[in-house]
Design an enzyme around this catalytic site. Structure first.
Site, PDB file in Angstrom:
ATOM      1  CB  CYS A   1      -1.369   0.540   1.754  1.00 14.53           C
ATOM      2  SG  CYS A   1      -1.835  -0.928   1.359  1.00 14.53           S
ATOM      3  CD  GLN A   2       1.110   5.843  -3.264  1.00 13.16           C
ATOM      4  OE1 GLN A   2      -0.247   5.735  -3.985  1.00 13.16           O
ATOM      5  NE2 GLN A   2       1.876   7.052  -4.273  1.00 13.16           N
TER       6      GLN A   2
END
Length: 138
Positions: A51-52
């Site tokens: 996930c960013q």
């Protein structure tokens, strides 16, 4: 999860939104309804890779064998996506989670085509992590 709608109501509410700005605001609102995640649960073993944004998901199995999910993110839209995923997996056993395909729900909501590629990848990472944890419990 009492503050969150069930799957059918989620879909109805989502489809009632007039445009994508309203849908994003609704997703953010869902994230705001998630219970606060304890600081001790924001640990590396609960962190979701891929996930960013920073994402933590905690999975516990209650005495009836039902999975209880808790989560948080440092990004409002991602926290809302966590809430959407939790709604879809609500009241399921580990085996139910492993067998349940969330993608048709995302298609009904036309969700993934309106997310950036990095958000879509993060959403997939959350689903993979939840399914892997559920598989380990089943």
């Amino acid at each position: 999860m009492a503050l969150l709608p069930d799957k059918e109501k989620l879909l109805r509410n989502f489809l009632r939104c007039a445009n994508w700005e309203e849908k994003y605001l609704y997703i953010i609102e869902l994230g705001q309804r998630l219970p606060e995640l304890r600081d001790e649960d924001k640990s590396p073993q609960n962190s979701i890779q891929g996930c960013q944004s920073q994402v933590w998901i905690v999975m516990r199995q209650n005495a009836q064998g039902i999975i209880e999910l808790q989560g948080d993110s440092d990004a409002a839209i991602v926290k809302g996506l966590i809430a959407v995923v939790f709604i879809l997996y609500d009241q399921m056993t580990p085996q139910d989670i492993v067998n349940f395909d969330v993608r048709p729900w995302f298609e009904k909501m036309a969700l993934t085509q309106h997310l950036t590629p990095s958000r879509s990848q993060g959403l997939e990472a959350m689903i993979r992590a939840i399914r892997a944890k559920a598989a380990a419990l089943s």
